[in-house]
Design an enzyme around this catalytic site. Structure first.
Site, PDB file in Angstrom:
ATOM      1  CD  GLU A   1      83.351  46.282  84.673  1.00 22.69           C
ATOM      2  OE1 GLU A   1      82.627  47.146  84.155  1.00 22.69           O
ATOM      3  OE2 GLU A   1      84.128  46.523  85.596  1.00 22.69           O
TER       4      GLU A   1
ATOM      5  CD  GLU B   1      85.898  50.442  83.674  1.00 21.10           C
ATOM      6  OE1 GLU B   1      85.404  51.534  84.026  1.00 21.10           O
ATOM      7  OE2 GLU B   1      85.341  49.662  82.887  1.00 21.10           O
TER       8      GLU B   1
HETATM    9  C1  GAL Z   1      82.378  50.185  84.329  1.00 20.70           C
HETATM   10  C2  GAL Z   1      82.774  49.982  85.788  1.00 20.70           C
HETATM   11  C3  GAL Z   1      81.746  49.143  86.533  1.00 20.70           C
HETATM   12  C4  GAL Z   1      80.359  49.636  86.233  1.00 20.70           C
HETATM   13  C5  GAL Z   1      80.151  49.627  84.740  1.00 20.70           C
HETATM   14  C6  GAL Z   1      78.764  50.053  84.328  1.00 20.70           C
HETATM   15  O1  GAL Z   1      83.041  51.244  83.758  1.00 20.70           O
HETATM   16  O2  GAL Z   1      84.027  49.358  85.874  1.00 20.70           O
HETATM   17  O3  GAL Z   1      82.043  49.171  87.915  1.00 20.70           O
HETATM   18  O4  GAL Z   1      80.215  50.917  86.740  1.00 20.70           O
HETATM   19  O5  GAL Z   1      81.054  50.510  84.149  1.00 20.70           O
HETATM   20  O6  GAL Z   1      78.615  50.015  82.927  1.00 20.70           O
END
Ligand code: GAL
Length: 669
Positions: A314, A156
Site C-alpha cells: 500500500e 496492518e
Molecule cells: C492503511 C490501511 C488501509 C487504508 C490506508 C489509508 O493504514 O491498511 O486500509 O486505510 O491506510 O491510507
C-alpha cells in the site's frame, strides 16, 4: 501461475502492480469498467477481500459466496492475479454484537465501540475461534484457484489493536510472564519491584500497565513485548490454517515499516513471512518525504538475511485522508516514489485503493482511479507507472547492492525510549536514526537499516542511535565490530539499559562505555529554548552529557554553558584501524551531516549533480542502476548501457530530466 517455496518464484510474472480492490462498494457495471481500466493501466495483482468478513459470513456460520465467486471469476477471466486476504481485520457486526467481550479495552479501561476495524482483543479466544473458521472456509473455497497467488493475512496487525488491557489480556499477560520468568523471584528481580514495595507475591497480582498509574518501565516493556507476541500468535494461527489447505501459496501480512517503532516488532515477525510486505505513506508535514521512502526501503530490505525483494502492498497515488491537512502529491511524485521503492528492493507496487470510495470512512482518500475518473492526471500517472513497471520486469529478483553502512533499529529500544520517565521525555526514537540515515543517503552511501542481532560483516560503518535497550551479547558484537576494524558511531541514549530495562551502572552508556573509551557521569537535558555550540561550530538541542574521555580522543568540546570545555564528541582508535565514536550530544541534522563527512569519508560514491539519488540492483549477470532525480532541474549523469524506461542506448552520459527516474541496464562486470 503458482508459487513454490522451492524455486521462490515471485507471484506475478515481472514486477507486481495493483491495489487493494474493494469492489463490494460498487455495482456490476463498475466492476466491468474496473477490469477495462486495470488492463489499460497494466494492473496484474490486487489484494482482495481485506475487509469483507461481514459480507461473506452474513450470520453465524452462514456464508454468501455468490458475489465473491463472481469477482474472483472476473479477475481470473481478465488474467489479474489475486492476493487473497483473510478478512479478519474487520469482524462482522453480528459477531461483535454477540460477543462484545472481544472488543479492545484501552489503557484507561474504556472499551472501544464497534464502528472501525481491528477493534478486537488479540488474546480473545472467541475472536480466535471465529476468525480461524472464516479463514478455513475462505481457503477451502479459493485456495486452489489458479489466480490466487498469495495470502494477505488480516491487515496492518497492531494498527488498531496494538495493546488491549482487558481482563482476558491481563490473564494472557500473566501466562506469558510465567513462561518467561518461571519464578516470581526472577520477575521481581527483573522488574526491580522492591522499589515502592511493589514486590509481587503471586502472579495473579500482576496487571497490565493500565492508566497512568503503572510506571514500572520493566513491566511496561514486557507488556509491549507480550502485545506484539499476542498479535503474532493470531498471524501464525491464520498462517497454519492457510498452509494446511494451500501449502504452496506464500503467506504474508502488510507491515507498517517506517522510521519510528510500531506496536509490532517487525524484525522478530519477519521470519514468518514468505514474502515481506509493507505499507508506506509519506506525511504532509515531512520536509523530505523522499528520504522517508528510502529509509523504509532500506529497513524492509534488511528484514531478511538474504536481502530478498519485498512487496509494497500500500501507498497512495496522491493525498491520504488521515492527517489534519492532506497534501495532494505533486506531478510525478507518486511515480517517483514508486520507482524509488523498486530501487530500494521492492518487486511489487500496490496502492490503497483501486477506485476512490464515494462513501464510507475513506471517501476522500486518493486511489488509482480518482472520483473524477479516468481522464485525470492521477490516472495518467498510474498508466505511466504501469508502463515503467513492465519495462522494468528484468529487474525482478535482483538484489540491492551490498550497502557500506548499517543503522541499528530495534522496536524494543523504541518502545523503551518512548515510555517510562526519562531525563528528556520529549524525544522521538526515529529522529536521530533518520538524521544519520540522511547524512549518508544524501551522499549516495548505501545504508541498510538492520537489527542488533544481524550479521555486521560486509559493512564498514555501524551506527547505534537511540539504541536505549541492548543485550549483553549484542553489545559485545557491536563492540567487536569496532575492535576488528569497523567505524562504530554511538549516539545519545544508546546502551543505557539492559533487556530488563534496568540501568547499566558505572556511567553511561554502560553497554558501550568500554569500547568507546569514554563515559558520562550525568545527563544534562536541555530545555526547549536552549541550544549548545561546540568548538567545531557544530550545534544542537535537547541533550548533553558530562563526558570523560579516558582512552579516547576528543573531536569536539562544548563552548560556553555549564559543560564549557567538556568533551561532546570522542573517538577511540583500535590497532585494527577500527574506531568507536561517541556523539554524546543531540546534534542538529546539519551538524550530524558535517560529522558524518569527517568520520565516514566517501570511497568512490559518485558525486551526482542536484538531488539525484542512485541505487544499484544486481542479478547474477546484470546491474540495474537507478537514478532518481528528486529535484526540478534536468541533470546529466555518467553512465553507459540501455536506459530501460525510454529503451535508449546510452553512451557515457545519461540525461535525467527533473522529477524523473532513469534506470541503466548493463552486464555485470
Ligand atoms: C492503511 C490501511 C488501509 C487504508 C490506508 C489509508 O493504514 O491498511 O486500509 O486505510 O491506510 O491510507
Amino acid at each position: 501461475m503458482t508459487w513454490s517455496h522451492v524455486d521462490n518464484k515471485w507471484p506475478t510474472d515481472g514486477l507486481s502492480f495493483g491495489a487493494d480492490y474493494n469492489p463490494e462498494q460498487w455495482d456490476r457495471s463498475v466492476w466491468r469498467e474496473d477490469m477495462k481500466l486495470m488492463l489499460e493501466a497494466g494492473v496484474n495483482l490486487v489484494s482482495l477481500g481485506i475487509f469483507s468478513w461481514g459480507l461473506l459470513e452474513v450470520a453465524d456460520g452462514e456464508y454468501d459466496w455468490t458475489w465473491f465467486d463472481e469477482i474472483v471469476d472476473l479477475l481470473e477471466e481478465n488474467g489479474i492475479a489475486i492476493d487473497l486476504a483473510t478478512p479478519t481485520a474487520a469482524p462482522p457486526g453480528w459477531l461483535l454484537h454477540a460477543h462484545p467481550e472481544m472488543l479492545v479495552v484501552d489503557h484507561d479501561g474504556v472499551k472501544h465501540w464497534p464502528g472501525a476495524r481491528l477493534g478486537w482483543c488479540p488474546s480473545s479466544p472467541v475472536f480466535r475461534e471465529h476468525s480461524l473458521r472464516i479463514v478455513r472456509a475462505l481457503a477451502d473455497r479459493y485456495g486452489a484457484r489458479d489466480h490466487v497467488v498469495m495470502w494477505h493475512v488480516s491487515n496492518e496487525l497492531g494498527g488498531g489493536n496494538g495493546h488491549c488491557y482487558c481482563d482476558v489480556s491481563a490473564a494472557a499477560f500473566r501466562r506469558w510472564l510465567r513462561d518467561k520468568y518461571t519464578s516470581l523471584d526472577a520477575l521481581n528481580a527483573a522488574w526491580n519491584s522492591a522499589f515502592w514495595g511493589h514486590t509481587y507475591r503471586d502472579f495473579e497480582h500482576v496487571l497490565p500497565p493500565r492508566g497512568n498509574d503503572s510506571k514500572n518501565p520493566s513491566l511496561v516493556l514486557d507488556f509491549d513485548r507480550f502485545s506484539s507476541d499476542e498479535l503474532l500468535q493470531q498471524y501464525l494461527a491464520e498462517r497454519t490454517v492457510l498452509k494446511e489447505i494451500a501449502p504452496g501459496l506464500p503467506v504474508t501480512t502488510n507491515f507498517m515499516v517506517g522510521a519510528e517503532q510500531d506496536a509490532v516488532d517487525y524484525p522478530r515477525w519477519s521470519p514468518y513471512m514468505d514474502i515481506l510486505a509493507n505499507d508506506h505513506y509519506t506525511r504532509s508535514s515531512d520536509p523530505l518525504p523522499q528520504q522517508d521512502v528510502a529509509f523504509s526501503g532500506d529497513r524492509m530490505r534488511a528484514l531478511t538475511t538474504d536481502r530478498r525483494p519485498w512487496m509494497l502492498l500500500e501507498h497512495s497515488t496522491s493525498a491520504v485522508n488521515w492527517q489534519p491537512r492532506n497534501r495532494a502529491k505533486r506531478a510525478g511524485e507518486a511515480v517517483r516514489n514508486s520507482l524509488s521503492h523498486v530501487a530500494h528492493g521492492a518487486d511489487g507496487i500496490l496502492f490503497f485503493q483501486w477506485r476512490a470510495s464515494r462513501g464510507g470512512a475513506e471517501q476522500f482518500h486518493s486511489a488509482m482511479v480518482p472520483h473524477a475518473g479516468r481522464d485525470t492526471v492521477v490516472f495518467a500517472a498510474v498508466k505511466e507507472l504501469g508502463a515503467h513497471l513492465r519495462a522494468l520486469a528484468p529487474v525482478q529478483g535482483s538484489r540491492v547492492r551490498q550497502a557500506r553502512a548499517a543503522i541499528l533499529f530495534d522496536d524494543e529500544a523504541g518502545w523503551a525510549v518512548q515510555k517510562g520517565v526519562k531525563p528528556n521525555n520529549e524525544l522521538s526514537y526515529g529522529r536521530p536514526l533518520r538524521d544519520w540515515h540522511r547524512a549518508l543517503w544524501e551522499r549516495n552511501i548505501g545504508v541498510d537499516v538492520v537489527s542488533p542481532w544481524d550479521d555486521f560483516s560486509g559493512y564498514d560503518t555501524l551506527i547505534a542511535a537511540n539504541l536505549f535497550v541492548v543485550s549483553d551479547q549484542n553489545a559485545a558484537r557491536i563492540a567487536h565490530f569496532a575492535e576488528s576494524g569497523g567505524t562504530l558511531i554511538v549516539t545519545p541514549n544508546s546502551g543505557i539499559v539492559d533487556t530488563d530495562n534496568q540501568v547499566r551502572l558505572g556511567g553511561y552508556p554502560g553497554a558501550f562505555r568500554e569500547v568507546l573509551g569514554a563515559w558520562s557521569e550525568e545527563i544534562h537535558p536541555l530545555q526547549v529554548d536552549e541550544r549548545f555550540t561546540l568548538d567545531t561550530g557544530w550545534t544542537g538541542t535537547d541533550w548533553t552529557e558530562h563526558v570523560h574521555a579516558d582512552s579516547a580522543d576528543v573531536l569536539a568540546r562544548y563552548v560556553g554553558g555549564s559543560l564549557d570545555g567538556a568533551p561532546a564528541v570522542t573517538s577511540r582508535t583500535f590497532p585494527s584501524g577500527g574506531r568507536a565514536i561517541y556523539v554524546s550530544a543531540g546534534l542538529d541534522s546539519g551538524s550530524v551531516a558535517a560529522l558524518a563527512r569527517s568520520v565516514v569519508p566517501s570511497i568512490g560514491e559518485p558525486d551526482l549533480p542536484g538531488d539525484v539519488e542512485m541505487l544499484v540492483r544486481e542479478s547474477d549477470t546484470e546491474a540495474f542502476t537507478f537514478f532518481i532525480n528528486h529535484g526540478s532541474a534536468d541533470v546529466s549523469v555518467p553512465g553507459t548501457g540501455v536506459e530501460m524506461l525510454t529503451d535508449t542506448d546510452i553512451v557515457d552520459f545519461l540525461d535525467v530530466p527533473g522529477g524523473t527516474v532513469r534506470v541503466l541496464r548493463r552486464p555485470r562486470t
